[in-house]
Design a protein around this motif. Structure first.
Motif, PDB file in Angstrom:
ATOM      1  N   VAL A 123     -11.427  -0.840   6.253  1.00 29.79           N
ATOM      2  CA  VAL A 123     -12.686  -0.869   5.419  1.00 29.79           C
ATOM      3  C   VAL A 123     -13.954  -1.141   6.348  1.00 29.79           C
ATOM      4  O   VAL A 123     -13.517  -1.600   7.631  1.00 29.79           O
ATOM      5  CB  VAL A 123     -12.612  -1.924   4.409  1.00 29.79           C
ATOM      6  N   TYR A 182     -12.855   0.651  -2.658  1.00 29.23           N
ATOM      7  CA  TYR A 182     -13.019  -0.325  -1.633  1.00 29.23           C
ATOM      8  C   TYR A 182     -11.567  -1.228  -1.639  1.00 29.23           C
ATOM      9  O   TYR A 182     -10.858  -0.905  -2.518  1.00 29.23           O
ATOM     10  CB  TYR A 182     -14.195  -1.212  -2.493  1.00 29.23           C
ATOM     11  N   ALA A 183     -11.689  -1.908  -0.729  1.00 28.27           N
ATOM     12  CA  ALA A 183     -10.468  -2.718  -0.656  1.00 28.27           C
ATOM     13  C   ALA A 183     -10.765  -4.244  -0.187  1.00 28.27           C
ATOM     14  O   ALA A 183     -11.516  -4.458   0.429  1.00 28.27           O
ATOM     15  CB  ALA A 183      -9.324  -2.072   0.496  1.00 28.27           C
ATOM     16  N   ILE A 230      -5.312  -1.156   4.975  1.00 27.82           N
ATOM     17  CA  ILE A 230      -6.422  -0.298   4.560  1.00 27.82           C
ATOM     18  C   ILE A 230      -7.626  -0.566   5.356  1.00 27.82           C
ATOM     19  O   ILE A 230      -8.101  -1.684   5.460  1.00 27.82           O
ATOM     20  CB  ILE A 230      -6.951  -0.407   3.060  1.00 27.82           C
ATOM     21  N   LYS A 264     -15.908  -0.979   2.142  1.00 31.75           N
ATOM     22  CA  LYS A 264     -15.633   0.456   1.649  1.00 31.75           C
ATOM     23  C   LYS A 264     -14.510   1.347   2.551  1.00 31.75           C
ATOM     24  O   LYS A 264     -14.509   1.014   3.636  1.00 31.75           O
ATOM     25  CB  LYS A 264     -17.034   1.329   1.652  1.00 31.75           C
ATOM     26  N   THR A 265     -13.718   2.122   1.939  1.00 32.65           N
ATOM     27  CA  THR A 265     -12.826   2.857   2.531  1.00 32.65           C
ATOM     28  C   THR A 265     -13.198   4.011   2.989  1.00 32.65           C
ATOM     29  O   THR A 265     -14.388   4.462   2.616  1.00 32.65           O
ATOM     30  CB  THR A 265     -11.411   3.033   1.825  1.00 32.65           C
ATOM     31  N   ASN A 266     -12.325   4.970   3.486  1.00 36.31           N
ATOM     32  CA  ASN A 266     -13.022   6.302   3.898  1.00 36.31           C
ATOM     33  C   ASN A 266     -13.058   7.076   2.756  1.00 36.31           C
ATOM     34  O   ASN A 266     -13.657   8.338   2.714  1.00 36.31           O
ATOM     35  CB  ASN A 266     -12.133   6.958   4.797  1.00 36.31           C
ATOM     36  N   THR A 318       0.972  -1.286  -0.092  1.00 37.35           N
ATOM     37  CA  THR A 318       0.061  -0.026   0.057  1.00 37.35           C
ATOM     38  C   THR A 318       0.690   1.399   0.162  1.00 37.35           C
ATOM     39  O   THR A 318       0.485   2.319   0.443  1.00 37.35           O
ATOM     40  CB  THR A 318      -0.962  -0.079   1.236  1.00 37.35           C
ATOM     41  N   ILE A 349      -6.278   7.991   2.231  1.00 35.91           N
ATOM     42  CA  ILE A 349      -7.042   6.614   2.646  1.00 35.91           C
ATOM     43  C   ILE A 349      -6.501   6.524   4.128  1.00 35.91           C
ATOM     44  O   ILE A 349      -5.486   6.755   4.474  1.00 35.91           O
ATOM     45  CB  ILE A 349      -6.754   5.658   1.718  1.00 35.91           C
ATOM     46  N   GLU A 350      -7.421   5.853   4.916  1.00 33.45           N
ATOM     47  CA  GLU A 350      -7.166   5.326   6.291  1.00 33.45           C
ATOM     48  C   GLU A 350      -6.556   4.115   6.411  1.00 33.45           C
ATOM     49  O   GLU A 350      -6.953   3.295   5.784  1.00 33.45           O
ATOM     50  CB  GLU A 350      -8.687   5.509   7.179  1.00 33.45           C
ATOM     51  N   MET A 351      -5.402   4.178   7.107  1.00 33.41           N
ATOM     52  CA  MET A 351      -4.488   2.760   7.142  1.00 33.41           C
ATOM     53  C   MET A 351      -4.264   2.662   8.589  1.00 33.41           C
ATOM     54  O   MET A 351      -3.979   3.568   9.129  1.00 33.41           O
ATOM     55  CB  MET A 351      -3.302   2.770   6.217  1.00 33.41           C
ATOM     56  N   ALA A 368      -6.312  -5.518   3.153  1.00 29.88           N
ATOM     57  CA  ALA A 368      -7.396  -4.682   3.714  1.00 29.88           C
ATOM     58  C   ALA A 368      -7.227  -5.087   5.179  1.00 29.88           C
ATOM     59  O   ALA A 368      -6.979  -6.253   5.516  1.00 29.88           O
ATOM     60  CB  ALA A 368      -8.599  -5.111   3.058  1.00 29.88           C
TER      61      ALA A 368
END
Length: 860
Positions: free
Chosen positions: A266, A278-279, A264, A271-273, A249, A257-259, A284
């Motif tokens: 979800v 999507y991941a 990531i 669904k991501t932020n 990533t 993107i939030e990790m 993920a």
């Protein structure tokens, strides 16, 4: 709608294919860095071991085949380098042209997976150091093992992949060490006592396991030769890095993107932020199905499930991904391991009132051929009786046990739901009461108070201190314990007080429970049954003064410890050396081990092993652990191939062959490679550098002697009155007859002393080779070995003959007879004919897998 998928292995290909099936009209494109897509990552270790023969078998789909089957546009060799979610644009580098390309989307699926984490160790760039993540990694490892004839390997990392790699290298005849920086193998996957059981099993199978050990440096010039740790330097011609993986990533660093730790985040719909992003899969961070907490679970199974669910979400269906249980199964040498749900530690951390049980049961009807066992740990909530997790070992189908637990956890089952469960039964498949149900019954007995027990974890932590150990096995088996015959207990047991704290130990746990039930009836108040008993736990009675039981004497003899009959509990432990050669560092370790765990004395054996003298029985396992941490092992006893001995070979003025190199290769290939092959008796091999026979090769079961066969050029012979060739010959075989030197090949021992002695170069040419003796023996009975008619000219020919001799002994020898007896019974000519043909090698697998039930005849 335009859907872009980044990543072409499990989650990505599954999501794209399912999405096209949901809505054929969607524009779905998949870009991936690799040229391969949809490969079987979990099968890679088995390619290394040869179970999977060709690379093609690892590739589930080629890009062309996948595109034709699904309708998905596939673009390989494209590495995503940036995401701009505001513009809905992914920038990728074309790895073939080097150009930058832009891909727009309405919906984006990130399924970039994970890559091997390369530890920051000096020397990782050396030849012979590999990762294990892609088909090309597996291909390179197997090719290297075969091309370099690798005999020693170190696997850094004790997780699923690392252990599978170790098993498959072992299957290729490689001596394997697994090391992990954690205090146990499979951390966060197994509870410590379960991991300890697996480690003990691996060591018995010949895999050295070092935990709490960090690789500090990989040693070598151009190629790796060793791994240096804080305590030892471990020889290694191959190193496999399997110390974990990291999500791919890095390209998302500036995307917003939030990790968490690179994975990531979800939601339940994957669904991501970021809008429309999507991941799924190994990149993920999903949730735990039981606790709802975030959990990274990089598994091929969950990646496929996530990809399928995500496709349904994108197609507009009301679907959610419920989370993972961390289910996994791994094949170890001679043992399978499975798990699902929470570990005991994780369950306690999540706030549950945890209760566990370790149950050892039959895996099928005990009378059915190949019946074995399951060692099952169940983890439940004491208040609700809800099943939270399980871990299981067994040589057989542990997956069926795991799958039952998975369904139970998915459906929120409590233990009582398993009572009277009508699972499939027939002797080849199961027991009348299913093994899983048996484990549940035992746990319910524990919860209800019908069984008072101690877990293996509690026992290992010292909970049995102050308890008197009661041996409830069918016959006495625990040194220093009080033996009680279960069948004879019909009242108070003489010599055992009703208020004493008593630990009841049998073989598996059932007889201990039966005895506890009787003793409660007769007024005994403080009995505790050890779960798993001696089949799972290493049971020792502290300060035991009693003699070691015969069964234990036999068991530890197989580990290289010979009983000193002048004592009650002292043994001499054989430390294996490489034909008597050890490093200064290893020598110091052996000396320290002798001081810590033995009498402080060391002796050499006739087989060039080192014996640590006077080791108390209770010190055997600590000694073996200490030696393992220093790259050493014990063994060299029993009805097996024994350590090889040789003379000094090329360091002797008469030496004709590199005896040390040959003996070490034989040692690795047949002492280590045939470690688990039981023979009718011990099989000793000796290598001599010349016909002087200093190490008596002709008095071993098989002996190899270096040869130098002189070739006389009669045209150059001048028939000198004083022939230098004749004068040089130590056994007076060379003679001048009719004006020419003659060497009778049927008498010549091929020492080669005459070569180069003729001033006119009549005996200049020669053929180097090996002579093989079979059927020698030294000891109570002496037998002179006879040599095979053929003089072998290549090392590989000799190694094949050694292997054929071992296979012949196993196949045609009678239990208890030495190889010399077998040769005499079958006839030398018969044996020679078999050793010079290849039929024994053609029957090798059938021979080694045959259930011969040999008891062996070796007493030392």
């Amino acid at each position: 709608m335009k859907v872009l998928v980044i990543g072409g292995v499990a989650a990505g290909t599954k999501a794209a294919a399912k999405l096209k099936r949901e809505d054929r009209g969607l524009d779905v494109a998949l870009i991936t860095k690799d040229q391969d897509i949809s490969y079987a990552g979990c099968g890679l270790p088995y390619y290394v071991g040869g179970m999977i023969e060709s690379r093609d078998e690892l590739i589930v789909n080629t890009p062309e085949k996948y595109a034709a089957l699904t309708g998905v546009r596939v673009l390989t060799g494209r590495e995503a380098v940036e995401l701009d979610s505001g513009k809905k644009l992914v920038t990728a580098k074309n790895l073939i042209t080097g150009e930058t390309e832009a891909y727009s989307y309405d919906r984006l699926v990130i399924a970039t997976g994970a890559s091997s984490a390369v530890p920051p160790i000096e020397g990782v760039g050396l030849k012979g150091v590999f990762k294990m993540r892609t088909p090309d990694d597996a291909i390179r490892i197997r090719d290297y093992v075969e091309a370099e004839r690798v005999k020693k390997a170190v696997v850094i990392g004790g997780g699923f992949i690392g252990l599978e790699v170790a098993e498959n290298l072992l299957a290729q005849g490689v001596d394997v060490t697994v090391m992990d920086f954690a205090s146990q193998i499979m951390p966060n996957v197994l509870d410590p006592e379960m991991a300890d059981y697996a480690q003990r099993h691996l060591r018995k199978q010949g895999v050295r396991v070092l935990t709490g050990t960090k690789a500090e440096k990989l040693v070598g010039d151009a190629r790796v030769t060793a791994v240096k740790t804080a305590s030892a330097t471990l020889p290694a011609e191959l190193v496999v890095l399997s110390a974990g993986i990291r999500p791919n990533t890095a390209f998302l660093a500036s995307s917003g993107i939030e990790m968490e730790k690179g994975a990531i985040v979800v939601d339940s719909q994957l669904k991501t932020n970021l809008p429309g992003v999507y991941a799924a899969g190994d990149c993920a961070l999903v949730t735990n199905r039981i606790t709802g907490r975030r959990q990274w679970s990089p598994m091929g199974s969950s990646a496929n499930l996530e990809g399928r669910t995500l496709a349904q979400v994108l197609a507009g269906k009301e679907k959610t991904y419920p989370g993972v249980l961390g289910t996994g199964v791994v094949k170890l040498p001679g043992l399978n391991c499975g798990r699902t749900g929470l570990t005991e530690a994780q369950a306690k951390e999540a706030g549950y009132d945890v209760v566990t049980v370790l149950a050892v049961t039959d895996d099928k009807a005990h009378y059915y051929p190949d019946a074995a066992f399951f060692a099952t740990k169940l983890i439940a909530d004491r208040k609700t009786h809800k099943l939270l997790g399980m871990q299981v070992f067994g040589p057989g189908a542990v997956d069926k046990m795991v799958d039952i637990a998975v369904m139970a956890i998915n459906m929120g089952a409590v233990l009582e739901d398993f009572e009277n469960a009508d699972f499939a039964y027939a002797p080849p498949f199961s027991t009348a009461i299913h093994p899983f149900v048996q484990a549940v019954y035992i746990l319910l007995n524990k919860i209800n108070g019908d069984l008072v027990s101690m877990t293996p974890a509690e026992y290992a932590a010292g909970a049995a201190d102050g308890y008197r150990v009661i041996d409830v096995a069918p016959a006495p088996s625990i040194r220093g314990a009080t033996f009680v015959d279960l069948a004879s207990v019909n009242g108070e047991i003489p010599g055992i007080g009703r208020d004493e704290k008593l630990l009841l130990v049998c073989v598996r746990g059932k007889r201990g429970y039966f005895l506890q039930n009787r003793m409660k009836y007769y007024g005994y108040k403080n009995t505790v049954v050890l779960e798993g008993a001696t089949s799972f736990n290493d049971v020792k009675v502290k300060n035991a003064q009693a003699a070691v039981p015969p069964a234990e004497v036999t068991r530890v003899k197989g580990l290289g410890f010979l009983f000193d009959k002048r004592t009650q509990d002292r043994f001499n432990g054989r430390v294996i050396t490489r034909n008597g050669k050890i490093t200064a560092e290893e020598s110091r370790a052996i000396a320290q081990a002798a001081e810590l765990y033995g009498s402080g004395e060391i002796a050499m054996t006739s087989r060039l092993t080192v014996e640590i003298q006077g080791v108390p029985f209770d010190n055997i396992e600590p000694l073996r652990e200490f030696l393992a941490q220093n790259g050493l092992e014990t063994g060299g006893t029993g009805s097996k191939v024994r350590p090889v001995v040789s003379c000094k070979g090329t360091t002797c003025q008469y030496g004709l062959i590199d005896t040390f190199a040959l003996s070490e290769e034989i040692h690795e290939r047949f002492y280590h490679g045939y470690h688990d092959v039981k023979l009718p008796h011990k099989f000793k091999i000796a290598v001599g550098g010349c016909p002087n026979n200093c190490v008596k090769p002709d008095l071993n079961d098989l002996g190899i002697i270096g040869q130098r066969i002189p070739q006389v050029d009669l045209e150059k012979c001048r028939g000198c009155k004083v022939c230098q060739v004749e004068n040089t010959c130590p056994i007076k075989v060379a003679k001048v007859r009719d004006g020419k030197v003659v060497i009778d090949d049927s008498i010549c021992n091929h020492c080669g002393r005459c070569v180069g002695k003729c001033p006119f170069k009549a005996v200049e040419a020669h053929q180097d080779g090996y002579r093989v003796y079979i059927g020698g023996r030294w000891g109570k009975k002496v037998a002179q070995g006879k040599y095979l008619d053929k003089v072998f000219t290549t090392k590989e020919e000799v190694l094949n003959v050694v292997e054929k001799a071992i296979l012949l002994f196993r196949e045609q020898g009678n239990t208890g007879e030495r190889f010399a007896d077998t040769v005499a019974r079958l006839g030398f000519e018969n044996v020679q004919e078999q050793l010079l043909s290849n039929q024994l090698l053609e029957r090798k697998q059938e021979n080694l897998s045959a259930q011969k039930h040999m008891k062996g005849g070796a007493t030392c």
